[in-house]
Structure formats: C-alpha cells, structure tokens
Design an enzyme around this catalytic site. Structure first.
Site, PDB file in Angstrom:
ATOM      1  N   GLU A  12       0.838  -1.182   0.000  1.00 25.37           N
ATOM      2  CA  GLU A  12       0.000   0.000   0.000  1.00 25.37           C
ATOM      3  C   GLU A  12       0.882   1.245   0.000  1.00 25.37           C
ATOM      4  OE1 GLU A  12      -1.744  -0.179   3.792  1.00 25.37           O
ATOM      5  OE2 GLU A  12      -2.671   1.787   3.681  1.00 25.37           O
ATOM      6  N   ASP A  31      -0.604  -1.783   5.850  1.00 18.82           N
ATOM      7  CA  ASP A  31      -0.371  -1.240   7.193  1.00 18.82           C
ATOM      8  C   ASP A  31      -1.341  -1.836   8.201  1.00 18.82           C
ATOM      9  OD1 ASP A  31       1.634   0.323   6.295  1.00 18.82           O
ATOM     10  OD2 ASP A  31       0.445   2.176   6.176  1.00 18.82           O
TER      11      ASP A  31
END
Ligand code: 0RA
Length: 638
Positions: free
Chosen positions: A428, A501
């Site tokens: 990401e 995350d």
C-alpha cells in the site's frame, strides 16, 4: 480386555467379526471419516445427527436435541421411533447392537425412504462408536428404556432395560477418542452452522442446540424451509422482489424443491443439496437447474418479443447474475462422485430437474408478470454488460494491456521467470513500496505498490472493473486473466502476498483486495496462492539487541523477558513506511524469518460478507453488525 467382557457363551464367529471390523476402523480412521483432524472429528457429529435426520425424513421425528458437554462429549437425542432393540435372528443379538458394531448394518432397513446417512457421511454409526473413548445409546421403545455402553467400540454392558419409559426416541452420547484424533474439541460454530442448514432443509423439525461449555443455547426451527433460507441468504442485499419463488415437483421418485430470488448485485449464490447433503461441487442436479433456468427465461423473453432471434439470447451467466438459489432434492439412490464425494453423478437427475424447472417456473412467470418483467430486465442488462465487457477486454488486449505483453511500469518485477518460486508483494502506498523494493530479494520477489483505495468490486461488473487502473495493473501483473479468459497456467507468481499497514486504511485495503480475489479470481484463493504478510507493531530495543512484537500481548511478554522497562526503547510502527528496508526484510519479507498467513476460502468469505454489510445499502444488517461487533468495529470502519 474386550474379550473378558463378552461372556464365553456369546463369543462366537460374529463377535470375532465385530472385533475385526472395529480394529479395521481404528487402524485406518481416515478411510472412514476422511481425516483425524477437526474435520474428521466433526464427521462423527454429522454421522449421528444424520441418523436422526433420516428419522425426520421418514416422518417419525419432530424434535432433536444436540448438546456439546463440558466433558468433551456430544449428545444427540431425537423423538423418532427408537432404534429397534429386538433380537436379530441371524446374529442372535439385539438389532441395536448390530447397528452399533457391524459395518453397514441397518442401512438397508427400508429401501423406499430417502436417507442422509446413505450419502456423503454415510459410513454408519458403528464408525463413531469405534472411534469413541466411550459411547452410550439409550432407546425408548415399547414402553421401556433400554441402554448399552461401549468403549472403543466394544460393548462393556449388555443391552439392559433401565425401566419404563413413555414415548419413543433415541439418545446417542459419545466422547471421541483422544488417542485417535489430533483434536477432540468440538467447534461450536461449525456445529451450529450445520444444524442451521438442516433446520432450513427440514422445516418440520425443531433442533435444540446447547453448548454446555460456554452456556450458549439456540433453538432452530424454520417453518419457511428453503424459501426462508433464501431470504436469510439475501438479508444483507436489496432484493428485486420480496418473496422468493418456490418451485416443487416430483419426477419419478426424485423430489425436487427450489427457492430462488434475485438481488441487485452481480454475483451468484447457489446452494445445492441432495438428501440434505451439501453438494459443493454441484453435479447433474445443478446442471439441470441451470439448463432449465436459461431455457425458460429465454423462451419467456422471446415469446414476448423482449429478445429477438437466436443471436441475442441470454446466456446462463446472464440469467444467474444476482441470483440467490437453494436447490434441495431427494433421491433414492444417490451416487456421489469426485474426490470429496460432493458432486451428484446420477445422470437421470439432470433431465428431471430441468423438466421440473421448465414446467414450474414457466407457470410461475405466467402468473406473476411483474416479477417476470423485473427478472428478465435484469438478465437483459447483464447480457448488455457482458457485451460491453467483451469489447473492453478486446480493447485492452489489443493495446497489449491484459496479456502481459506490457507489464505495468509501477511493477518492480523479479528476475526469475519460474512462477513456482516467484512472489508478488502488493504494497500500500508509494513510500512503503519504496522500502519494500529496497528490502526484497530481487531474484524472486516482485513489488507492486498500490495507490490508495481500489474499486469496490461488489458493486461493479467486469466492464467497470477493467476501467480501473489499479485493478488492471494488478491483473496484468498476476497474469491469469479474468472471467472467461482466466487461465491458471499463466499465473506469474505462486505467492501473492498482501502487505498492508496495521491501521484502519490498511485493513480496508486488505478487505477490498480479498473481496476482489474472492469474487473475481477465486481459484487463486482455493489453490492457496494468496497470503497476508504480518508486519510487527513494535520494535523493542535493549542495549545492542532488538526484538519485534506483532501484538500488544507479545510486547508485554518480550518486556517481561527483558526484565522490565529499564533501558528499553520501544518504537511503535504506524506503517510499513516507517521501517528501514532491512527491518522490513528481516521481519516481514524474508522466507524463514517472516510469518505469512495463507488466506483460506473462509477468511475471504468473511471479508466479503463484512464488505456487503458495511458497504451495502441495507441499513438494518449494518446496524445489527455494528452492534454485535461493537468492540472490533473501530478497526473495520470502512
Ligand atoms: C431402523 C428402523 C427403525 C428406526 C431406526 C432405524 C432409527 C435409527 C436411528 C438412529 C438415530 N435415531 C434413530 N431412530 C430410528 C424403526 C423400525 C420400526 O419401528 O418399525
């Protein structure tokens, strides 16, 4: 020991047969219950429950009680006729004892009834007995209460009369043998799921469930049968018409029941049961239903001039877009095929189901023109979208976008061309992407950074999906294509690893990706190619030594091991980008050091459900979900 408990007078040829039968089961349990893991363990429960369900199917049982005990036992009680206790002339023993000890005894008591226990789980209750530390059966029949106890399959008491008893019924209580099974802990949710399924499929029965280990009880009764099942499956969706269509027909000895309803989504949910057994791999009954549905809707649309000629006809995929359907048939002698015996093979059934659908669905559409209009319109729109998707695919193919000819610029590919060793990390954000690129082993690890959120595929057809840059990039990198073009042999990486995350955004992106894989390339999940990387939350440093903790509990444990907080520096990682390349590599990416979670179909299905609930238009399920999961929901905030 076993021999000592059978008196000399009865220790005859049939007893020897029994002991041989028992030891065969105990020597190769996997042959009888599939495996000795949790799956095999629950097989014991299904076997016993199915026996009572057969009594429901025969029309003699209306109530069942299933209890998981604190002592590790499972008890199944029914108010059926009771297992026969009369002396069987050939063996000179009570019929009950024969059923409990001899291979396949009792399965042919009555040939003209449908049986669950003859099917997938149908190894016979004697197998449960053989694989139990102890096994007790109680039968109320003929005004008396009978009881017999077994240990590891061998009788340790004769069949005794305990006293008088009103009514009839059977109680089987058993404790799985811990020397046979790797785990002997029943999973409450697994048992509840199957009982719920059975209560939808057998509306005449009420099942009382209790887990005495945690005090949970539940009464399962669904008078609405499979129609109510469809309503339940569609609870989180917006439906095209309020009540499911219910069709019931008989063809020779095959009893056919179908409930179906459309929602405004694009996916198909089809559950198919044969004699109460979930045939997850489909078979002739599902083929018949699909053929009948396609044929009937095309005929209807053509007769009314909605579609013209042959060329524009609706395909099977078109008529199943947004379809939620439960098919439940009863067959006298089902043939189950395939490795997991979860596919129906009886060839005559296809035509039977097809003809039932042709007749009954045509009648229904005739009588409900408004519903018919809505569902034909939906299929016509699906056909148009399919055509648009084909054009979009052709366009991207011509531009060399989906055939791997031009790999996306953002992909940092690996050197190796051997898919079996290659890994794709989907990361990401550009900053984490940069760290991952430095930390990887470029021989076999490729990195694809994603830019923020991706499209919600739940609400998009293929044509819309292919307009999204992020999704196209991802699909090109993976290489397999999608939909009709899907080809697993073109898979470029055997490990696809989601590395996001550990915060709200990260979990959102992970959910989106899982939904995408689950809905659009489910083969990748089924074949075990999709993984989740586990990055640490904390780095704990003392002197020259650093350890990592992947949860709050682990942080506490590490701190205790280091002897407290003194001289200790703890850093909390808020995102992957905060780690150095070396830290990311040694905690999360390097084989041997990292800890990957393989995504199972159940994980992905959960993500998908979460998605429908949280993104869907239905307010009530969302409110309910948030209320039920109040603690977790801060992390699920989408
Ligand atoms: C064969 C014949 C009869 C009952 C059963 C089997 C029976 C088996 C199980 C297993 C669990 N619960 C059960 N309930 C009934 C009945 C024969 C008769 O009464 O005519």
């Amino acid at each position: 020991m076993v021999q000592g408990q059978i008196s000399a007078g009865t220790y005859d040829a049939s007893s020897i047969q029994v002991l041989e039968g028992l030891s065969a089961v105990r020597k190769r349990p996997g042959m009888y219950v599939g495996s000795t893991d949790a799956r095999g363990l629950h097989h014991l429960v299904w076997e016993v429950v199915d026996n009572s369900i057969d009594e429901v199917l025969a029309g003699y049982c209306t109530e069942m009680w299933v209890t998981l005990g604190t002592d590790g036992s499972c008890t199944v009680v029914d108010n059926g006729r009771g297992i026969p206790v009369e002396i069987h002339p050939r063996y000179n023993k009570p019929a009950l004892e024969i059923v409990m000890t001899i291979l396949h005894a009792g399965s042919k008591f009555d040939k003209n009834t449908y049986k669950v226990s003859g099917g997938l789980h149908g190894v016979g209750v004697h197998v449960v007995n053989a694989l139990s530390e102890w096994f007790e059966v109680r039968v109320k029949r003929g005004g008396q209460l009978h009881m017999q106890r077994y240990e590891q399959g061998a009788p340790v008491t004769p069949l005794q009369i305990l006293g008088n008893g009103d009514g009839t019924g059977t109680e089987i209580r058993f404790k799985p043998d811990a020397t046979i099974f790797e785990t002997v802990a029943f999973d409450r949710e697994t048992v509840q799921r199957r009982l719920k399924e059975l209560s939808f499929l057998n509306p005449e029965v009420t099942i009382h469930f209790a887990d005495e280990r945690d005090g949970v009880t539940e009464t399962l009764h669904h008078a609405g049968g499979i129609s109510e099942y469809v309503t339940d499956l569609n609870a989180t969706h917006t439906v095209l018409f309020p009540d499911p269509i219910y069709l019931h027909a008989k063809r020779n000895s095959t009893d056919i029941e179908i409930a179906l309803q459309y929602n405004d989504g694009y996916n198909e949910t089809m559950l198919a049961f044969v004699n109460n057994i979930n045939t997850v791999d489909g078979g002739t009954h599902v083929m018949g239903l699909r053929a009948g549905l396609t044929r009937t809707l095309n005929d209807y649309a053509r007769q009314r001039g909605i579609i013209k000629g042959d060329r524009e006809s609706l395909t099977g995929e078109d008529v199943r877009e947004g379809l939620t359907c439960v098919l439940s048939i009863k067959v006298l002698e089902p043939q189950f095929e395939g490795q997991t015996k979860a596919r129906l093979g009886n060839s005559e059934v296809k035509g039977q189901v097809e003809s039932a659908v042709n007749e009954k669905l045509a009648d229904f559409l005739e009588e409900h023109p408004a519903v018919a209009q809505g569902l034909i319109l939906k299929a016509v729109q699906a056909a148009e979208a399919r055509e648009a998707a084909r054009k979009a695919r052709e366009l991207t193919r011509r531009k060399g976008l989906l055939d791997g000819g031009g790999l996306p610029g953002k992909l940092a590919d690996c050197h190796s061309r051997d898919p079996a060793i290659c890994e794709l990390f989907i990361v990401e954000g550009p900053s984490a992407g940069g760290t991952a690129k430095q930390g990887r082993d470029r021989e076999f690890q490729a990195i694809l950074p994603l830019r923020g959120k991706i499209l919600n595929v739940e609400k998009a057809r293929l044509d819309r999906m292919l307009q999204s840059d992020e999704i196209r990039t991802l699909l090109v990198a993976i290489g397999t294509g999608i939909g009709d073009d899907f080809d697993i042999t073109k898979l470029r990486y055997h490990r696809i690893i989601l590395m996001t995350d550990a915060d709200v955004d990260g979990s959102h992106i992970r959910t989106l990706l899982l939904t995408l894989f689950y809905r659009k390339v489910p083969e990748l999940i089924r074949d075990g190619h999709v993984f989740i990387a586990q990055a640490p939350l904390y780095r704990i440093q003392k002197g020259g030594k650093a350890v990592y903790a992947y949860s709050d509990e682990e942080r506490e444990r590490e701190l205790q091991e280091l002897g407290g907080m003194k001289g200790v520096t703890i850093s909390r990682y808020k995102g992957l980008g905060e780690m150095t390349a070396e830290q990311l590599a040694e905690t999360t990416m390097r084989p041997g050091a990292r800890n990957l979670l393989r995504v199972t179909v159940e994980d992905a299905a959960k993500a998908d459900l979460l998605f429908t609930i949280l993104m869907g238009e239905e307010v009530e399920p969302r409110r309910q979900y948030i209320q039920d999961h109040a603690v977790e929901v801060t992390n699920l905030d989408i």
